[in-house]
Design an enzyme around this catalytic site. Structure first.
Site: not given
Length: 377
Positions: A135, A148
């Protein structure tokens, strides 16, 4: 092949300073097309025979309205491959859902112009490595379309800090970005596709846009890379959910690197010693020669190319005085307070015995815990 890059989305002391103007179309936020430089590994451009204007002429007025974001911001190399998928009934229903979210005043991330930033930073023909995320970050000033990654001034979240620790172990010359930064656009520009399996999320509500159609769409992206990048790419799949995404990838053609997720609780169960960053480069160099190597550096003027041999595995020190696992835990503690810090750094025997289904649930719990830490910051 042309590339579309967000204006100012270059590394200047780790910052991405340009902001969209208040008026005008989304297309105006991006620079004029540039000629893509070959990297020695690119196959023929999939969009070379794609006539975008002819394709647009075949769309209905409703399709054009619903797909405005894709038409204006999805890099043409990807649009050529995904044009049938985005006109499917399921994808159009997904776009209607997002419109309802917006019209109801529900904030969602990343900003619209960043949903497909992964495609502009890493055109299809440039992909060398795929890092599969989950997500998007769901707090303010975090998600910007690359798994990230966060833009300044947001500090690197705990999982990304653990990625830096693993990188430092593979490449002792690696230096994290200044000011605790977490901007990974340099990787994306060098051929690292950082793809979340869900591309949007409601503010402060993890997984709130799951099972709406993104998963099928991003799986198609992974499958296309696996099928059409015939000389081979590296897939990094961290954690059980990401591992499921690459199950069907041809392991003879591509390199599949799997480990536990870099989240604070699971990272100590093997992530720090996985050596994925170095393993990826060793494989890419064998496939493509020196031009295939990824420079993992994120600080201006730095490089990981021609770095010293990686430190030995098995509790090797990052700085000569502190073990990797101990440093990982101390870094998390620095970023957290009270019970949240205790929860995120705690490892138990029970964690070592979780099965794959339990591990997926644990990883989601870790994501929520990380969000709490980020609120504390």
């Amino acid at each position: 092949m042309s590339t579309l890059k967000r204006k100012g989305e270059t590394l200047t002391n780790g910052a991405d300073t340009k902001k969209p103007k208040a008026n005008g179309s989304i297309a105006s936020f991006f620079s004029a097309p540039k000629s893509a430089a070959g990297n020695g590994s690119a196959s023929a451009s999939p969009a070379a025979k794609f006539d975008k204007q002819k394709w647009l002429a075949g769309l209905t007025a409703e399709q054009k309205q619903l797909l405005k974001l894709e038409i204006e911001t999805l890099h043409e190399s990807w649009l050529a491959l995904l044009k049938d998928d985005i006109t499917s009934k399921e994808f159009l229903e997904l776009k209607k859902f997002l419109d309802r979210e917006t019209n109801a005043g529900r904030k969602w991330f990343p900003p619209k112009e960043d949903v497909y930033s992964w495609s502009r930073h890493t055109p299809f023909h440039d992909v060398k490595v795929v890092i599969v995320g989950q997500d998007p970050y769901h707090n303010d000033r975090q998600a910007h379309g690359l798994a990230f990654s966060v833009r300044p001034p947001t500090p690197a979240p705990p999982s990304l800090k653990n990625m830096y620790i693993a990188l430092k172990k593979d490449y002792p010359s690696f230096v994290p970005p200044p000011d605790r930064g977490g901007l990974l656009t340099p990787w994306a520009d060098r051929g690292v596709l950082m793809l979340n399996t869900c591309l949007t999320v409601r503010a402060h509500e993890a997984n709130s846009h799951s099972n709406r159609g993104w998963e099928r769409f991003t799986q198609k992206i992974i499958d296309l890379v696996a099928q059409k990048r015939t000389r081979g790419v590296v897939f990094m799949a961290w954690g059980t959910p990401a591992g499921k995404r690459v199950q069907k990838v041809d392991k003879q053609r591509h390199l599949i690197l799997q480990s536990v997720h870099p989240s604070p609780l699971s990272a100590s169960r093997g992530f720090f010693d996985c050596s994925h960053f170095r393993a990826a480069n060793e494989w890419l160099i064998k496939r493509y020669g020196e031009d295939g190597e990824i420079d993992w550096a994120l600080s201006p003027g730095a490089t990981t190319k021609a770095a010293p041999a990686a430190a030995a595995s098995g509790g090797a020190s990052v700085d000569g005085t502190e073990s990797v696992k101990t440093q990982a835990k101390s870094e998390v503690k620095k970023e957290a307070n009270g019970s949240v810090a205790v929860e995120m750094t705690r490892t138990t025997e029970a964690e070592e015995d979780v099965d794959s289904d339990d591990e997926a649930a644990l990883e989601e719990a870790l994501r929520l815990a990380e969000a709490e830490v980020e609120k504390e910051e």
